[in-house]
Design a protein around this motif. Structure first.
Motif, mmCIF file in Angstrom:
data_model
loop_
_atom_site.group_PDB
_atom_site.id
_atom_site.type_symbol
_atom_site.label_atom_id
_atom_site.label_comp_id
_atom_site.label_asym_id
_atom_site.label_seq_id
_atom_site.Cartn_x
_atom_site.Cartn_y
_atom_site.Cartn_z
ATOM 1 N N ILE A 55 -45.035 -55.610 -67.846
ATOM 2 C CA ILE A 55 -46.431 -55.754 -67.432
ATOM 3 C C ILE A 55 -47.096 -56.816 -68.307
ATOM 4 O O ILE A 55 -47.093 -56.714 -69.534
ATOM 5 N N ARG A 56 -47.644 -57.795 -67.630
ATOM 6 C CA ARG A 56 -48.190 -58.923 -68.373
ATOM 7 C C ARG A 56 -49.475 -59.431 -67.718
ATOM 8 O O ARG A 56 -49.608 -59.423 -66.496
ATOM 9 N N HIS A 57 -50.413 -59.873 -68.551
ATOM 10 C CA HIS A 57 -51.665 -60.443 -68.041
ATOM 11 C C HIS A 57 -51.388 -61.843 -67.493
ATOM 12 O O HIS A 57 -50.728 -62.665 -68.148
ATOM 13 N N GLU A 58 -51.886 -62.099 -66.293
ATOM 14 C CA GLU A 58 -51.757 -63.424 -65.694
ATOM 15 C C GLU A 58 -52.985 -64.253 -66.057
ATOM 16 O O GLU A 58 -52.920 -65.098 -66.933
ATOM 17 N N TRP A 59 -54.075 -64.004 -65.404
ATOM 18 C CA TRP A 59 -55.352 -64.616 -65.760
ATOM 19 C C TRP A 59 -56.482 -63.853 -65.083
ATOM 20 O O TRP A 59 -56.249 -63.080 -64.148
ATOM 21 N N GLY A 60 -57.688 -64.052 -65.597
ATOM 22 C CA GLY A 60 -58.868 -63.437 -64.989
ATOM 23 C C GLY A 60 -58.858 -61.921 -64.994
ATOM 24 O O GLY A 60 -59.494 -61.291 -64.150
ATOM 25 N N ARG A 105 -52.837 -66.339 -54.150
ATOM 26 C CA ARG A 105 -52.865 -64.884 -53.913
ATOM 27 C C ARG A 105 -53.363 -64.164 -55.169
ATOM 28 O O ARG A 105 -54.116 -63.200 -55.092
ATOM 29 N N ILE A 106 -52.947 -64.656 -56.335
ATOM 30 C CA ILE A 106 -53.432 -64.042 -57.581
ATOM 31 C C ILE A 106 -54.923 -64.332 -57.751
ATOM 32 O O ILE A 106 -55.702 -63.467 -58.172
ATOM 33 N N ASP A 107 -55.322 -65.546 -57.408
ATOM 34 C CA ASP A 107 -56.755 -65.894 -57.464
ATOM 35 C C ASP A 107 -57.573 -64.973 -56.561
ATOM 36 O O ASP A 107 -58.698 -64.596 -56.892
ATOM 37 N N ASP A 108 -57.015 -64.637 -55.408
ATOM 38 C CA ASP A 108 -57.713 -63.729 -54.485
ATOM 39 C C ASP A 108 -57.935 -62.371 -55.137
ATOM 40 O O ASP A 108 -58.980 -61.737 -54.959
ATOM 41 N N VAL A 109 -56.949 -61.911 -55.892
ATOM 42 C CA VAL A 109 -57.077 -60.618 -56.568
ATOM 43 C C VAL A 109 -58.113 -60.725 -57.693
ATOM 44 O O VAL A 109 -58.905 -59.802 -57.912
#
Lengths: 140, 133
Positions: free
Chosen positions: B55-60, B105-109
């Motif tokens: 489990i790792r932080h991506e961004w935002g 897709r990550i930005d959408d989250v």
């Protein structure tokens, strides 16, 4: 649309497969290693170097994706100063065809440069054995 | 507005997991990952973070839960206690490096998190493993 109930059914079906027992062991091993890495403030690269393994492989072990041998698991735990053993195996069902194995890991201290303190592991193992034999038989 | 349904709930889970329809669609063919997710949820997602952890932080404020080299569950913690995880997407990367569409897709989250574009399904129509499991 996939429901949560359908996902849980997929999970329950998977748990009936023998493969799931292997996954559980890999997850337990990964947990021990990850916990010890945090305690020592090491990263996976440092562990890979100390264990003489590729970092990509250590990453797969930490993700419970690698099917490593006992030898490999032992090397990783040794590098972390962990004295691990299989302490329990109990039958999961009445046929005794399936067993649940429990790992018990005690962490030893490491030397200044991060190497396992082998003498301390040996001393601790001897002390535990002596205590258990004395408790069981009154002597050792 | 995405609705999330409970997946792993109850006192035996240090991190409760909720999943949207999109996340559930990505999970249906990943039985082994579901077993991992349940294991992580019982232990607490916080214990699986850190160097080398799955489990790792991506961004935002958005995190990924990894499986094998390429599969990713994408979501965020409901608050700083990290006792509740909201999974809004799941996909298999095409390559080791994220593509533009995968980053989108990550930005959408991230946007869904920041603008609170999600809600929990009602108690009377939600499934999930409970403390009796």
């Amino acid at each position: 649309m996939t429901t949560a109930r359908e996902l849980l059914q997929v999970l329950e079906d998977y748990k009936r497969e023998p493969e799931s027992a292997g996954l559980k062991l890999r997850l337990d091993l990964a947990s021990i290693i990850l916990e010890r890495l945090k305690e020592r403030r090491w990263n996976q690269r440092q562990l890979a170097n100390l264990s003489n393994m590729k970092e990509s492989f250590v990453s797969r072990v930490l993700h419970a994706d690698a099917n490593c041998t006992f030898e490999t698991a032992g090397k990783l735990l040794f590098a972390l100063g962990v004295d691990a053993s299989i302490t329990d195996a109990r039958a999961v069902d009445s046929t005794a065809a399936t067993f649940e194995i429990t790992f018990d890991a005690e962490a030893s201290t490491t030397t200044k440069f991060g190497r396992p303190n082998v003498q301390e592991i040996q001393d601790k193992t001897y002390a535990i054995a002596k205590e258990e034999l004395t408790a069981a038989f009154g002597t050792y | 507005m995405q609705e999330v349904d409970r997946l792993f709930v109850g006192p035996r889970f240090a991190t409760v997991v909720w999943a949207s329809a999109r996340a559930r669609k990505g999970l249906i063919s990943e039985a082994q990952f579901l077993a991992k997710l349940e294991y992580y949820a019982r232990a607490g997602f916080r214990t699986k973070e850190g160097s080398g952890g799955p489990i790792r932080h991506e961004w935002g404020g958005v995190y990924r839960v990894a499986h094998r080299t390429l599969f990713r569950l994408i979501g965020f913690y409901e608050d700083d206690t990290k006792t509740s995880f909201i999974a809004l997407d799941a996909f298999t990367k095409r390559k080791k490096k994220l593509s533009k569409s995968e980053k989108d897709r990550i930005d959408d989250v991230v946007e869904a998190k920041e603008k609170e574009l999600w809600r929990k399904a009602g108690d009377d129509n939600s499934a999930g493993i409970t403390s009796s499991s």
